[in-house]
Motif scaffolding. Structure first.
Motif, PDB file in Angstrom:
ATOM      1  N   THR A 262      90.148  29.679 -52.959  1.00 20.04           N
ATOM      2  CA  THR A 262      89.652  28.303 -53.086  1.00 20.04           C
ATOM      3  C   THR A 262      88.782  28.144 -54.333  1.00 20.04           C
ATOM      4  O   THR A 262      88.835  27.109 -55.017  1.00 20.04           O
ATOM      5  N   LEU A 263      87.965  29.136 -54.651  1.00 20.96           N
ATOM      6  CA  LEU A 263      87.137  29.065 -55.856  1.00 20.96           C
ATOM      7  C   LEU A 263      87.989  28.966 -57.115  1.00 20.96           C
ATOM      8  O   LEU A 263      87.597  28.316 -58.097  1.00 20.96           O
ATOM      9  N   LEU A 264      89.158  29.589 -57.091  1.00 20.47           N
ATOM     10  CA  LEU A 264      90.017  29.566 -58.277  1.00 20.47           C
ATOM     11  C   LEU A 264      90.767  28.253 -58.427  1.00 20.47           C
ATOM     12  O   LEU A 264      90.957  27.778 -59.548  1.00 20.47           O
ATOM     13  N   TYR A 265      91.196  27.661 -57.288  1.00 16.69           N
ATOM     14  CA  TYR A 265      92.102  26.509 -57.388  1.00 16.69           C
ATOM     15  C   TYR A 265      91.485  25.203 -56.889  1.00 16.69           C
ATOM     16  O   TYR A 265      91.912  24.124 -57.321  1.00 16.69           O
ATOM     17  N   ALA A 266      90.524  25.261 -55.957  1.00 15.15           N
ATOM     18  CA  ALA A 266      89.921  24.023 -55.447  1.00 15.15           C
ATOM     19  C   ALA A 266      88.473  24.284 -55.047  1.00 15.15           C
ATOM     20  O   ALA A 266      88.130  24.378 -53.867  1.00 15.15           O
ATOM     21  N   PRO A 267      87.573  24.446 -56.022  1.00 14.25           N
ATOM     22  CA  PRO A 267      86.183  24.812 -55.710  1.00 14.25           C
ATOM     23  C   PRO A 267      85.475  23.812 -54.806  1.00 14.25           C
ATOM     24  O   PRO A 267      84.563  24.187 -54.058  1.00 14.25           O
ATOM     25  N   GLU A 268      85.879  22.544 -54.856  1.00  6.67           N
ATOM     26  CA  GLU A 268      85.198  21.537 -54.057  1.00  6.67           C
ATOM     27  C   GLU A 268      85.410  21.738 -52.552  1.00  6.67           C
ATOM     28  O   GLU A 268      84.666  21.212 -51.723  1.00  6.67           O
ATOM     29  N   TRP A 269      86.459  22.492 -52.182  1.00  9.00           N
ATOM     30  CA  TRP A 269      86.754  22.752 -50.772  1.00  9.00           C
ATOM     31  C   TRP A 269      86.212  24.107 -50.300  1.00  9.00           C
ATOM     32  O   TRP A 269      86.466  24.532 -49.167  1.00  9.00           O
ATOM     33  N   PHE A 270      85.436  24.776 -51.155  1.00  6.07           N
ATOM     34  CA  PHE A 270      85.025  26.155 -50.848  1.00  6.07           C
ATOM     35  C   PHE A 270      84.223  26.254 -49.541  1.00  6.07           C
ATOM     36  O   PHE A 270      84.529  27.056 -48.658  1.00  6.07           O
ATOM     37  N   LEU A 271      83.170  25.437 -49.413  1.00  4.64           N
ATOM     38  CA  LEU A 271      82.324  25.522 -48.223  1.00  4.64           C
ATOM     39  C   LEU A 271      83.104  25.221 -46.949  1.00  4.64           C
ATOM     40  O   LEU A 271      82.916  25.876 -45.910  1.00  4.64           O
ATOM     41  N   PHE A 272      83.983  24.234 -47.005  1.00  3.15           N
ATOM     42  CA  PHE A 272      84.756  23.862 -45.817  1.00  3.15           C
ATOM     43  C   PHE A 272      85.715  24.980 -45.410  1.00  3.15           C
ATOM     44  O   PHE A 272      85.811  25.338 -44.229  1.00  3.15           O
ATOM     45  N   VAL A 273      86.411  25.551 -46.396  1.00  4.98           N
ATOM     46  CA  VAL A 273      87.402  26.595 -46.095  1.00  4.98           C
ATOM     47  C   VAL A 273      86.735  27.857 -45.584  1.00  4.98           C
ATOM     48  O   VAL A 273      87.223  28.510 -44.654  1.00  4.98           O
ATOM     49  N   VAL A 274      85.593  28.237 -46.154  1.00  7.70           N
ATOM     50  CA  VAL A 274      84.913  29.478 -45.764  1.00  7.70           C
ATOM     51  C   VAL A 274      84.189  29.328 -44.434  1.00  7.70           C
ATOM     52  O   VAL A 274      84.100  30.281 -43.642  1.00  7.70           O
TER      53      VAL A 274
END
Length: 516
Positions: free
Chosen positions: A395-407
């Protein structure tokens, strides 16, 4: 001329099953003919000879099925010998099987719906040699089936007594005292039981029927008509708005509840109707079933252990089920259900009659190792932690804005898994007294196992790499017909349990247990 030896015993004559067995086979052929008749009739619709062709096909199937049913009955014989029972069967190729009486662990009677209407039973012989019925006779009359069962038991007991050098003390049929009812379930109890057997399996059946019916009924056309009706009344439907949606959701939930409850109710009533558990001179006798009636007897010395279980919802109302771990088979399982839906005060006398006791109030309980608790929590949450690392990196590589939600999702699941292990540890414990060993586990639906030390065959300690490093192990107790394992026991305690169990085993004469 050679004279016949005066002590020569006449050879037993082969016997056949009940002639009405042919009628059962004929009714089965009629049932098998229904689908071909319907297929021929529908495939030739609009033609004058369609009905005649369908009837001709059906009649041919019935005649052929009835003929082979007669041949099977004619070629099926059983012989009750002095040492064993022998069954010969087969039309084109013959098969002969015999089982010594000493190998027969259980003789049960089963009545499916059609045989029951004709007063017939299937007699099943079990030896516990890997999963099913070794011999089966279908069908005998009810009296003949009960007489055969008693005869087999008497000869088995007599043979066991002769092998051990003692006379069998099992009473004959004429001397057998009246049975004592231990547990029964009437319609009221079955209704309560059915309320806890909620099932949605019927929806899978309805979905399959809908796909099958789509070939005869144009469901798509019906959906189009419904859509047109709603489009013509769009303003009226829109006026209802949220109210219509809420009412539709409530109606859907109500239908699901009614259908699920009815499905569970039907399953309980058909399986458990007339449930009766009795204590007889020969053991525990259990009878149950509405359409398929089963009659099973479990000798007391064959009961190796007991299991008391429940489910999350029924546990809150104090309902449990009781199973006997036995050498014989019950519907493919090594445990016999003897009280499917009972209170603990009803279970207590049943297990007492089998030679077991519920744990006393002053029982010395031991929990699993705290290191085992910690390791289990880490291992179970590790999968989610690895998932969080992998998905978070991507997610950090391709969509950083979704990082907190995905993790956050796998991390929350990891915390839940760790917390569940920590909570489960508090309810996982065991106790060892002078006569038996007890193990309990489970938070929402506790499960207890009880085994007498006299009937355990072995005791061993198993340790994996982590367990060896951390100083705990799993105690495996040899229980014929079942499994008894206590995981995460501290090594000193595990050795103590093994030592005490082996001391009992070394002092036990197992031949006395088998013939008692």
């Amino acid at each position: 001329m050679t004279a016949k030896a005066p002590d020569a015993q006449p050879q037993p004559e082969p016997q056949r099953t009940a002639p009405l067995s042919v009628g059962i086979g004929l009714l089965g052929a009629i049932q098998n003919a229904i689908v071909p008749i319907a297929f021929v009739a529908f495939s030739s619709s609009g033609r004058g000879y369609g009905i005649l062709a369908a009837l001709g096909v059906g009649l041919a199937i019935i005649v052929i099925g009835g003929f082979f049913s007669y041949l099977r009955w004619r070629r099926l014989t059983y012989t009750i010998g002095a040492q064993d029972i022998r069954v010969e069967s087969g039309v084109l190729s013959r098969a002969a099987r015999s089982v010594p009486y000493e190998r027969i662990q259980d003789v049960s009677l089963e009545q499916k719906l059609l045989p029951r209407l004709f007063g017939l039973v299937a007699v099943k012989f079990e030896t516990g040699a890997g999963g099913g019925d070794d011999l089966s006779l279908a069908y005998l009359t009810e009296d003949a089936g009960e007489e055969l069962r008693q005869l087999i038991r008497e000869r088995r007991d007599a043979q066991a007594g002769a092998d051990s050098g003692t006379e069998s003390d099992a009473p004959s049929l004429s001397e057998e005292p009246a049975a004592e009812a231990l547990f029964t379930m009437g319609p009221d109890r079955l209704f309560t039981f059915g309320l806890f057997e909620f099932s949605l399996a019927v929806f899978a059946v309805l979905a399959g029927l809908a796909q099958y019916a789509d070939g005869f009924i144009e469901i798509g056309d019906a959906i189009d008509l419904a859509g047109a009706w709603f489009s013509d009344r769009g303003e009226e439907v829109a006026a209802l708005g949220a109210t219509l949606q809420i009412l539709s959701a409530l109606a859907g939930l109500f239908i699901v509840f009614i259908v699920g409850s009815a499905t569970g109710m039907i399953r309980v009533f058909t399986r458990e109707w007339g449930f009766l558990l009795e204590r007889t001179a020969r053991g525990f006798r259990r009878r149950r079933g509405l359409f398929t009636r089963t009659d099973v007897v479990m000798p007391i010395h064959r009961v190796q252990g007991v299991t008391i279980g429940t489910r999350a919802l029924r546990y809150r109302f104090g309902w449990h089920n009781l199973r006997f771990v036995s050498l014989a088979q019950d519907a493919g399982s090594s445990s016999h259900v003897v009280a499917p839906f009972a209170k603990m005060e009803e279970i207590r006398p049943i297990i007492a009659a089998a030679g077991f006791d519920l744990p006393s109030d002053n029982a010395e309980w031991h929990r699993a190792s705290k290191r085992y608790r910690t390791d289990s929590a880490i291992v179970d949450s590790l999968v989610f932690i690895i998932t969080a690392i992998v998905t978070g990196t991507a997610t950090l590589l391709y969509a950083p804005e979704w990082f907190l939600f995905v993790v956050s999702i796998p991390l929350v699941l990891a915390l839940i898994a760790a917390g569940a292990n920590l909570l489960a540890w508090r309810f996982q414990r065991h106790a060892l007294d002078a006569s038996q060993i007890v193990s309990t586990k489970g938070v929402l639906s506790p499960r207890s196992q009880i085994a007498t030390r006299l009937k355990l065959h072995s005791a061993e300690i198993a340790q994996g790499p982590i367990a060896r490093l951390r100083g705990y192990g799993t105690v495996h107790l040899g229980l014929a017909g079942g499994e008894f394992a206590i995981p995460g026991v501290p090594l000193d305690r595990a050795r103590e349990v093994r030592r005490e169990v082996l001391k009992t085993i070394a002092a036990t004469d197992f031949s006395d247990i088998e013939t008692s």
